[in-house]
Design an enzyme around this catalytic site. Structure first.
Site: not given
Ligand code: NI
Length: 163
Positions: A46, A51, A92-93, A134-135, A138
């Site tokens: 995701g 991000q 998380c990226l 989670h997204e 962000h």
């Molecule tokens: Ni993330």
């Protein structure tokens, strides 16, 4: 299409609050394509526009093993259908190499707009429910490490600054 640089914690731009998308147009669709390419390149499941330093409410996701289930959520919101939480080891990226257990409600209803500009609803449990929360965090400038203890977060911050 292009692979975009992913902001890494504790970059302050990850704290920006993303704005609603007013109209889904070619520019939005090209952002979505770039986000998919970026997410796949980074081996993520995701990615939120925040991000990649674009502060619009756009999320891409693919929870399948073989990258056969691309999903787009524009201006997403959720309604919690069951307050029962489930623990999940999140990564998380933007915080590579860090996995910590977070508890979130395990049953939600998602309302969002798709890449053609149509509004849809989707009931979510399990990984999809975790991932959408989670997204959306962000997009609101929130990260999964915010759910951890201060001490744990400081350690992660130090580790990330070294990289
Ligand atoms: Ni993330």
């Amino acid at each position: 299409m292009a692979i975009l640089p992913i902001l890494k914690y504790p970059d302050p731009r990850l704290r920006n609050k993303a704005r609603e998308v007013q109209t889904v147009n070619k520019k939005t669709q090209s952002l979505i394509d770039d986000m998919f390419e970026t997410m796949i390149d980074a081996k993520g499941i995701g990615l939120a526009a925040t991000q990649v330093d674009v502060h619009k409410r756009v999320i891409v996701m693919d929870l399948s093993e073989d990258r056969s289930d691309p999903r787009v959520f524009i201006n997403p919101s959720i309604e919690v259908l069951d307050e029962t939480t489930q623990p999940y080891d999140e990564g998380c990226l933007s915080i590579p190499g860090v996995y910590e257990t977070v508890e979130r409600p395990n049953h939600v209803m998602i309302t969002a707009t798709d890449r053609n500009g149509d509004i849809f609803n989707e009931e979510a449990t399990g990984l999809l429910a975790v991932c959408i929360q989670h997204e959306i965090d962000h997009l609101d400038g929130k990260l999964f490490v915010d759910y951890l203890s201060n001490l744990k977060r400081q350690l992660i911050r130090k580790k990330m600054k070294k990289i």
